[in-house]
Design a protein around this motif. Structure first.
Motif, PDB file in Angstrom:
ATOM      1  N   ASN A 197     -60.390  28.464  32.375  1.00 51.22           N
ATOM      2  CA  ASN A 197     -61.378  29.159  31.549  1.00 51.22           C
ATOM      3  C   ASN A 197     -62.686  28.394  31.456  1.00 51.22           C
ATOM      4  O   ASN A 197     -62.872  27.606  30.548  1.00 51.22           O
ATOM      5  N   PHE A 198     -63.565  28.605  32.409  1.00 46.94           N
ATOM      6  CA  PHE A 198     -64.897  28.025  32.304  1.00 46.94           C
ATOM      7  C   PHE A 198     -65.775  29.061  31.623  1.00 46.94           C
ATOM      8  O   PHE A 198     -65.771  30.235  32.014  1.00 46.94           O
ATOM      9  N   ASN A 199     -66.518  28.625  30.601  1.00 51.19           N
ATOM     10  CA  ASN A 199     -67.375  29.599  29.932  1.00 51.19           C
ATOM     11  C   ASN A 199     -68.725  29.696  30.640  1.00 51.19           C
ATOM     12  O   ASN A 199     -69.057  28.887  31.514  1.00 51.19           O
ATOM     13  N   ALA A 200     -69.485  30.714  30.245  1.00 45.59           N
ATOM     14  CA  ALA A 200     -70.744  31.005  30.935  1.00 45.59           C
ATOM     15  C   ALA A 200     -71.688  29.799  30.875  1.00 45.59           C
ATOM     16  O   ALA A 200     -72.404  29.506  31.840  1.00 45.59           O
ATOM     17  N   LYS A 201     -71.657  29.074  29.747  1.00 42.71           N
ATOM     18  CA  LYS A 201     -72.569  27.921  29.613  1.00 42.71           C
ATOM     19  C   LYS A 201     -72.210  26.825  30.632  1.00 42.71           C
ATOM     20  O   LYS A 201     -73.077  26.262  31.292  1.00 42.71           O
ATOM     21  N   GLN A 202     -70.905  26.572  30.764  1.00 50.97           N
ATOM     22  CA  GLN A 202     -70.481  25.545  31.729  1.00 50.97           C
ATOM     23  C   GLN A 202     -70.886  25.943  33.150  1.00 50.97           C
ATOM     24  O   GLN A 202     -71.401  25.131  33.915  1.00 50.97           O
ATOM     25  N   ILE A 203     -70.677  27.214  33.465  1.00 51.83           N
ATOM     26  CA  ILE A 203     -70.968  27.678  34.828  1.00 51.83           C
ATOM     27  C   ILE A 203     -72.471  27.581  35.109  1.00 51.83           C
ATOM     28  O   ILE A 203     -72.904  27.025  36.114  1.00 51.83           O
ATOM     29  N   ARG A 204     -73.293  28.078  34.160  1.00 47.43           N
ATOM     30  CA  ARG A 204     -74.752  28.045  34.345  1.00 47.43           C
ATOM     31  C   ARG A 204     -75.260  26.600  34.470  1.00 47.43           C
ATOM     32  O   ARG A 204     -76.105  26.273  35.297  1.00 47.43           O
ATOM     33  N   THR A 205     -74.683  25.709  33.636  1.00 45.28           N
ATOM     34  CA  THR A 205     -75.117  24.307  33.636  1.00 45.28           C
ATOM     35  C   THR A 205     -74.851  23.652  34.988  1.00 45.28           C
ATOM     36  O   THR A 205     -75.715  22.961  35.535  1.00 45.28           O
ATOM     37  N   VAL A 206     -73.663  23.882  35.520  1.00 46.52           N
ATOM     38  CA  VAL A 206     -73.323  23.242  36.800  1.00 46.52           C
ATOM     39  C   VAL A 206     -74.138  23.880  37.930  1.00 46.52           C
ATOM     40  O   VAL A 206     -74.636  23.183  38.822  1.00 46.52           O
ATOM     41  N   ILE A 249     -70.417  10.979  37.618  1.00 43.99           N
ATOM     42  CA  ILE A 249     -70.289  11.945  36.516  1.00 43.99           C
ATOM     43  C   ILE A 249     -68.968  12.710  36.647  1.00 43.99           C
ATOM     44  O   ILE A 249     -68.720  13.381  37.655  1.00 43.99           O
ATOM     45  N   ASP A 250     -68.129  12.604  35.587  1.00 44.69           N
ATOM     46  CA  ASP A 250     -66.816  13.281  35.608  1.00 44.69           C
ATOM     47  C   ASP A 250     -66.383  13.562  34.158  1.00 44.69           C
ATOM     48  O   ASP A 250     -65.233  13.369  33.807  1.00 44.69           O
ATOM     49  N   GLY A 251     -67.351  14.000  33.318  1.00 45.70           N
ATOM     50  CA  GLY A 251     -67.053  14.196  31.888  1.00 45.70           C
ATOM     51  C   GLY A 251     -67.065  15.676  31.508  1.00 45.70           C
ATOM     52  O   GLY A 251     -66.490  16.522  32.204  1.00 45.70           O
ATOM     53  N   ASN A 252     -67.752  15.969  30.398  1.00 44.97           N
ATOM     54  CA  ASN A 252     -67.812  17.331  29.855  1.00 44.97           C
ATOM     55  C   ASN A 252     -68.708  18.226  30.732  1.00 44.97           C
ATOM     56  O   ASN A 252     -69.911  17.979  30.845  1.00 44.97           O
ATOM     57  N   LYS A 253     -68.114  19.263  31.304  1.00 48.40           N
ATOM     58  CA  LYS A 253     -68.858  20.096  32.280  1.00 48.40           C
ATOM     59  C   LYS A 253     -70.096  20.762  31.654  1.00 48.40           C
ATOM     60  O   LYS A 253     -71.111  20.935  32.329  1.00 48.40           O
ATOM     61  N   ALA A 254     -70.015  21.103  30.374  1.00 47.07           N
ATOM     62  CA  ALA A 254     -71.159  21.777  29.729  1.00 47.07           C
ATOM     63  C   ALA A 254     -72.353  20.842  29.576  1.00 47.07           C
ATOM     64  O   ALA A 254     -73.464  21.294  29.302  1.00 47.07           O
ATOM     65  N   ALA A 255     -72.117  19.546  29.774  1.00 50.40           N
ATOM     66  CA  ALA A 255     -73.212  18.576  29.624  1.00 50.40           C
ATOM     67  C   ALA A 255     -73.651  18.014  30.978  1.00 50.40           C
ATOM     68  O   ALA A 255     -74.448  17.074  31.033  1.00 50.40           O
ATOM     69  N   TYR A 256     -73.155  18.570  32.064  1.00 49.53           N
ATOM     70  CA  TYR A 256     -73.439  17.982  33.389  1.00 49.53           C
ATOM     71  C   TYR A 256     -74.944  17.862  33.666  1.00 49.53           C
ATOM     72  O   TYR A 256     -75.398  16.879  34.232  1.00 49.53           O
ATOM     73  N   LEU A 257     -75.712  18.881  33.296  1.00 52.76           N
ATOM     74  CA  LEU A 257     -77.145  18.817  33.615  1.00 52.76           C
ATOM     75  C   LEU A 257     -77.811  17.686  32.830  1.00 52.76           C
ATOM     76  O   LEU A 257     -78.660  16.968  33.370  1.00 52.76           O
ATOM     77  N   ASP A 258     -77.410  17.498  31.573  1.00 52.89           N
ATOM     78  CA  ASP A 258     -77.971  16.378  30.781  1.00 52.89           C
ATOM     79  C   ASP A 258     -77.588  15.036  31.406  1.00 52.89           C
ATOM     80  O   ASP A 258     -78.413  14.126  31.512  1.00 52.89           O
ATOM     81  N   TYR A 259     -76.326  14.909  31.791  1.00 53.16           N
ATOM     82  CA  TYR A 259     -75.892  13.651  32.428  1.00 53.16           C
ATOM     83  C   TYR A 259     -76.701  13.417  33.710  1.00 53.16           C
ATOM     84  O   TYR A 259     -77.136  12.303  33.998  1.00 53.16           O
ATOM     85  N   PHE A 260     -76.859  14.500  34.463  1.00 49.54           N
ATOM     86  CA  PHE A 260     -77.554  14.387  35.752  1.00 49.54           C
ATOM     87  C   PHE A 260     -79.010  13.962  35.537  1.00 49.54           C
ATOM     88  O   PHE A 260     -79.532  13.098  36.237  1.00 49.54           O
ATOM     89  N   ASN A 261     -79.657  14.579  34.539  1.00 50.24           N
ATOM     90  CA  ASN A 261     -81.057  14.223  34.266  1.00 50.24           C
ATOM     91  C   ASN A 261     -81.168  12.774  33.822  1.00 50.24           C
ATOM     92  O   ASN A 261     -82.097  12.066  34.203  1.00 50.24           O
ATOM     93  N   TRP A 262     -80.183  12.326  33.033  1.00 45.37           N
ATOM     94  CA  TRP A 262     -80.195  10.913  32.618  1.00 45.37           C
ATOM     95  C   TRP A 262     -80.046  10.019  33.854  1.00 45.37           C
ATOM     96  O   TRP A 262     -80.765   9.030  34.018  1.00 45.37           O
ATOM     97  N   ALA A 263     -79.106  10.380  34.719  1.00 41.26           N
ATOM     98  CA  ALA A 263     -78.861   9.571  35.921  1.00 41.26           C
ATOM     99  C   ALA A 263     -80.116   9.539  36.797  1.00 41.26           C
ATOM    100  O   ALA A 263     -80.506   8.486  37.314  1.00 41.26           O
ATOM    101  N   TYR A 264     -80.757  10.671  36.915  1.00 42.32           N
ATOM    102  CA  TYR A 264     -81.970  10.780  37.748  1.00 42.32           C
ATOM    103  C   TYR A 264     -83.042   9.783  37.259  1.00 42.32           C
ATOM    104  O   TYR A 264     -83.711   9.135  38.049  1.00 42.32           O
ATOM    105  N   GLU A 265     -83.170   9.682  35.949  1.00 37.85           N
ATOM    106  CA  GLU A 265     -84.171   8.770  35.365  1.00 37.85           C
ATOM    107  C   GLU A 265     -83.752   7.311  35.465  1.00 37.85           C
ATOM    108  O   GLU A 265     -84.594   6.429  35.532  1.00 37.85           O
ATOM    109  N   ASN A 266     -82.449   7.057  35.447  1.00 38.96           N
ATOM    110  CA  ASN A 266     -81.980   5.673  35.258  1.00 38.96           C
ATOM    111  C   ASN A 266     -81.328   5.030  36.481  1.00 38.96           C
ATOM    112  O   ASN A 266     -80.881   3.884  36.405  1.00 38.96           O
ATOM    113  N   VAL A 267     -81.294   5.772  37.588  1.00 39.45           N
ATOM    114  CA  VAL A 267     -80.800   5.186  38.850  1.00 39.45           C
ATOM    115  C   VAL A 267     -82.014   4.666  39.608  1.00 39.45           C
ATOM    116  O   VAL A 267     -83.063   5.294  39.619  1.00 39.45           O
TER     117      VAL A 267
END
Ligand SMILES: C[S@@+](CC[C@H](N)C(=O)[O-])C[C@H]1O[C@@H](n2cnc3c(N)ncnc32)[C@H](O)[C@@H]1O
Length: 219
Positions: A178-187, A135-153
């Motif tokens: 400039n990381f916004n609050a959403k990006q920080i909370r997600t990571v 995972i090395d994409g949009n930081k605000a979506a990291y948790l979604d990517y991670f959850n997908w990976a968790y299911e599909n690995v």
């Protein structure tokens, strides 16, 4: 985003094999875009390859292609019959990646999926399970990517995530970026899940950017 490469990376990279001409071309292309600092360093690539080989990864998904540099590194350790699916939102980046990945694409060892990764990942469900996801994409979506990976690995497979320190923002450090609050909370949420989920054995490799490495255990 890297400011200056640490001296330790220079030392490590003198010991490690040189990047191939195609890798150097991919690096130059990201320089031309003014994005060289968000390309993976050869040191971080070495860590990722080490972990992929440790689980005999054959089927790998990457989120965030940029100019194809990390994809080339991943492909360099995939065995015969291996395949990398790499996801990229920007058509401009994907076109540059195609230039260096064209042989791998022709040989059906690599596919670039263009579009928002959260949408494109759905198209890959039918190819699961995968041996590893990077995972090395949009930081605000990291948790979604991670959850997908968790299911599909697969069990015994690996999830690798780059930039999980957000330049110190995850522990409240002041950063010039400039990381916004959403990006920080997600990571932060993703990192906490990685360490609290009983099915995962997780470590953070304290590279400059922070590399999260999770191995999915058997039930
Ligand atoms: C840090 S760069 C990837 C670097 C690459 N892995 C490398 O080391 O060579 C992040 C990439 O993710 C892409 N990206 C950003 N948001 C995205 C999204 N929502 N879906 C897919 N890709 C996205 C960006 O366009 C950029 O090319």
């Amino acid at each position: 985003m890297r400011k200056l490469k640490p001296k330790s990376y220079d030392y490590i990279e003198k010991l490690a094999p040189l990047e191939t001409e195609l890798m150097q071309e991919a690096r130059k292309n990201s320089e031309k875009l003014g994005l060289e600092t968000i390309s993976i360093s050869a040191t971080e690539a070495g860590l990722i390859k080490y972990h992929l080989q440790s689980v005999q990864a054959k089927k790998v998904v990457e989120i965030g292609t940029l100019t194809g540099l990390s994809a080339l590194h991943v492909l360099s350790v995939l065995p015969d019959g291996g395949k990398l699916w790499t996801l990229e939102k920007s058509e401009e980046h994907a076109k540059l990646a195609e230039l260096v990945l064209k042989d791998e694409i022709q040989n059906n060892r690599c596919e670039i999926l263009i579009g928002d990764a959260r949408e494109k990942l759905k198209e890959l469900n039918s190819q699961a399970p995968f041996d590893a996801v990077f995972i090395d994409g949009n930081k605000a979506a990291y948790l979604d990517y991670f959850n997908w990976a968790y299911e599909n690995v697969r069990e015994g497979g690996m999830i690798l995530v780059d930039n999980i320190f957000l330049a110190g923002a995850v522990w409240g450090g002041k950063t010039s970026q400039n990381f916004n609050a959403k990006q920080i909370r997600t990571v932060q949420d993703m990192n906490e899940k990685a360490f609290s989920d009983k099915k995962l054995i997780s470590v953070i490799v304290p590279t400059e950017e922070g590399l999260l490495v999770c191995k999915k255990q058997s039930s």
